[in-house]
Design an enzyme around this catalytic site. Structure first.
Site, PDB file in Angstrom:
ATOM      1  CB  CYS A   9      -5.580  -0.726   4.323  1.00 59.00           C
ATOM      2  SG  CYS A   9      -5.442   0.045   2.662  1.00 59.00           S
ATOM      3  CG  HIS A  30      -1.866  -1.317   6.143  1.00 61.75           C
ATOM      4  ND1 HIS A  30      -2.363  -0.362   6.617  1.00 61.75           N
ATOM      5  CD2 HIS A  30      -1.792  -0.693   4.638  1.00 61.75           C
ATOM      6  CE1 HIS A  30      -2.756   0.535   5.746  1.00 61.75           C
ATOM      7  NE2 HIS A  30      -2.429   0.528   4.415  1.00 61.75           N
ATOM      8  CB  CYS A  32      -0.884   0.146   1.275  1.00 62.74           C
ATOM      9  SG  CYS A  32      -2.129   1.509   1.299  1.00 62.74           S
ATOM     10  CG  ASP A  69      -0.873   3.971   5.327  1.00 62.99           C
ATOM     11  OD1 ASP A  69      -0.024   4.464   5.853  1.00 62.99           O
ATOM     12  OD2 ASP A  69      -2.191   3.931   5.621  1.00 62.99           O
ATOM     13  NE  ARG A  87      -1.041   4.873   8.704  1.00 64.18           N
ATOM     14  CZ  ARG A  87      -2.222   4.782   9.200  1.00 64.18           C
ATOM     15  NH1 ARG A  87      -2.674   5.001  10.233  1.00 64.18           N
ATOM     16  NH2 ARG A  87      -3.017   4.395   8.145  1.00 64.18           N
TER      17      ARG A  87
HETATM   18 CO    CO Z   1      -3.464   1.109   3.041  1.00 65.06          CO
END
Ligand code: CO
Length: 218
Positions: free
Chosen positions: A100, A97, A41, A43, A45
């Protein structure tokens, strides 16, 4: 806006690398030889290299919103083809994750604009697993389970690309793995959806989905 702080970070980082290994960058200019392709992803993080503690040159990476592998996505397919045919990676890791934003937006049918068209693919996953998702006690559990199921389905999608099917047909050593990362503890968990040339997608999918059905929600 001035980004000099990032450039300072960069110089310090490069200096530290050289202090540890004077030949580090010189070696990387010659070639890259990663054993792994990471599909994860976007993302912030979930930084691929850091999570598995690998250096530059060790991990080939493709990231998009909610780690989706769509059969008509030329961007993802090009990364996949280059990784498999040219770099000859031995492992493809699809890593989702929990928490998400993309998966949750799809699940809650949030109107966010253009991205909704991308998230349709996750809504298809949710529809496919509707009865199980509806059987879960809370919205939070349904969201987490959908994050897990999305990984399982994307492993299927990777395994059914012409790139991966052709690699297996010619006997190339290549395994596709499904992982999920927990933002809360930094730990990656294997979802028992590892595909290689010797395995049949249908039974592996069945086993992975059943395992999830009996798993305590995160
Ligand atoms: Co995500």
């Amino acid at each position: 806006m001035n980004l000099s702080h990032l450039q300072e970070n960069n110089r310090r980082w490069a200096a530290n690398r050289i202090a540890e290994d004077p030949e580090f960058f010189k070696r990387l200019t010659q070639q890259q030889n990663p054993e792994y392709l990471w599909i994860g992803c976007a993302d912030s993080r979930v930084p691929a290299n850091e999570i598995v503690d690998l250096l530059p040159g060790e991990l080939f990476v493709h990231r998009n919103v909610a780690n989706v592998v769509v059969h008509t996505d030329l961007n993802c397919l090009s990364v996949l083809q280059y990784a498999v045919d040219v770099l000859k990676v031995k492992h493809i890791i699809v890593c989702g994750h929990y928490g998400c934003g993309g998966v949750i937006a799809a699940h809650q049918n949030l109107r966010l604009g253009l991205i909704n068209n991308w998230l349709r693919h996750i809504q298809d996953v949710a529809e496919k697993h509707r009865s199980h998702l509806d059987s879960l006690a809370s919205e939070e559990e349904r969201g987490s389970r959908l994050c897990e199921l999305n990984v399982v389905e994307q492993v299927v999608n990777v395994s059914q690309t012409t790139v991966v099917e052709s690699a297996w047909d010619r006997g190339q050593d290549l395994t596709v793995h499904g992982w999920i990362y927990n933002l809360a503890d930094g730990i990656v968990r294997d979802l028992s959806m590892s595909m290689n040339a010797d395995k049949k997608i249908g039974p592996m999918w069945q086993k992975a989905v059943e395992m999830l059905h009996h798993r305590e929600p995160v």
